[in-house]
Design a protein around this motif. Sequence first.
Motif, short mmCIF file in Angstrom:
data_model
loop_
_atom_site.label_atom_id
_atom_site.label_comp_id
_atom_site.label_asym_id
_atom_site.label_seq_id
_atom_site.Cartn_x
_atom_site.Cartn_y
_atom_site.Cartn_z
N LYS A 145 1.12 -1.00 -0.10
CA LYS A 145 -0.10 -0.24 0.11
C LYS A 145 0.55 1.12 0.21
O LYS A 145 0.16 2.04 -1.33
CB LYS A 145 -0.93 -0.01 0.83
N SER A 146 2.05 1.37 0.94
CA SER A 146 2.57 2.39 0.53
C SER A 146 3.29 2.58 -0.51
O SER A 146 3.80 3.75 -0.97
CB SER A 146 3.76 2.60 1.99
N PHE A 176 1.05 3.76 -3.08
CA PHE A 176 0.73 5.60 -2.71
C PHE A 176 2.02 6.49 -2.38
O PHE A 176 1.55 7.66 -2.83
CB PHE A 176 -0.33 5.43 -1.47
N SER A 236 -3.85 13.32 -2.07
CA SER A 236 -4.59 13.99 -1.80
C SER A 236 -5.38 14.62 -2.43
O SER A 236 -5.27 15.69 -3.03
CB SER A 236 -4.15 13.86 -0.28
N LYS A 241 0.77 14.92 -0.32
CA LYS A 241 -0.24 13.72 0.36
C LYS A 241 -0.15 12.71 -0.31
O LYS A 241 -1.31 13.40 -0.78
CB LYS A 241 -0.50 14.29 1.93
N ASP A 265 -5.82 9.36 0.84
CA ASP A 265 -6.17 8.23 2.01
C ASP A 265 -7.27 7.33 1.59
O ASP A 265 -8.51 7.16 1.05
CB ASP A 265 -6.33 9.05 3.52
N ASP A 322 -8.26 4.50 3.54
CA ASP A 322 -8.86 3.88 4.12
C ASP A 322 -10.29 3.88 4.39
O ASP A 322 -10.82 2.51 4.57
CB ASP A 322 -8.05 3.95 5.82
N ARG A 323 -10.50 4.90 4.77
CA ARG A 323 -12.20 4.77 5.00
C ARG A 323 -13.10 4.56 3.37
O ARG A 323 -13.94 3.51 3.69
CB ARG A 323 -12.94 6.44 4.78
#
Length: 175
Positions: free
Chosen positions: A14-15, A18, A89, A95, A98, A100-101
Motif C-alpha cells: 500500500k505504501s 500510494f 490527496s 500527501k 487516504d 482507508d475509509r
Amino acid sequence: PVTVRLALNTGLRKSELFGLTQDRVNITDRAKRYQADGLPFVIPPRHILVEITKNGHPRLMPLNDEAADALASWMRTQPIDAKVLVFPSRETPRKPLDIDRPWETALRRAEVTDFRWHDMRHCFASELIMSGASVAQVAKLTGHRDLKSLMRYSHLSPEHSHELVARISRKEGSA
C-alpha cells in the motif's frame, strides 16, 4: 478502482503504491531516464520504479496489460508533474490519497469480511506461483529478500494442488 487493479496486478505494498510519483512510472514503449540521488537510472518500457520500499532496496516492477492500461487511463486525468504523486490527496496534493475509509466502505457494502488491503499482495504472489513462476522470481517481483517471509504470502489453491498431483498420473511410463 485503478488502485485495486494495480495492487492485484503488481503486488505493491500500500505504501509503495500510494508513495509512487509520476517520474517513476514508464507506461511508454521506450526506456525512460530517471535521476535518483544524483545517479542516472533507466526505467524500462512498461515498468515502474519502486524506489521507496520496506526493505530499503528499490526494484523495478513490470506492468502487465491490465496494470498499464489502468495506470495510463488514470494518469491522463491527472495534472502532469514529475514529482507529484500518482495518487495524491484531493485536499493536500503533496500527501498520498487516504484510501482507508473508502476501502472499508467498499468492503462493508460488498459484505466482504476479514480482507485487508495487504491481502491483494498475497493474491499476486499466489497467482504468480500457480502460473509457474519460481519462488526466486516471485521474490524478485515482490521485493522479498527472505524466502521464508515470501512463503507466508504464496498459497496454492486446492484446485491447483490437485492439478499438481494429477500430473503424476499423466506422465507416460511412470511407475
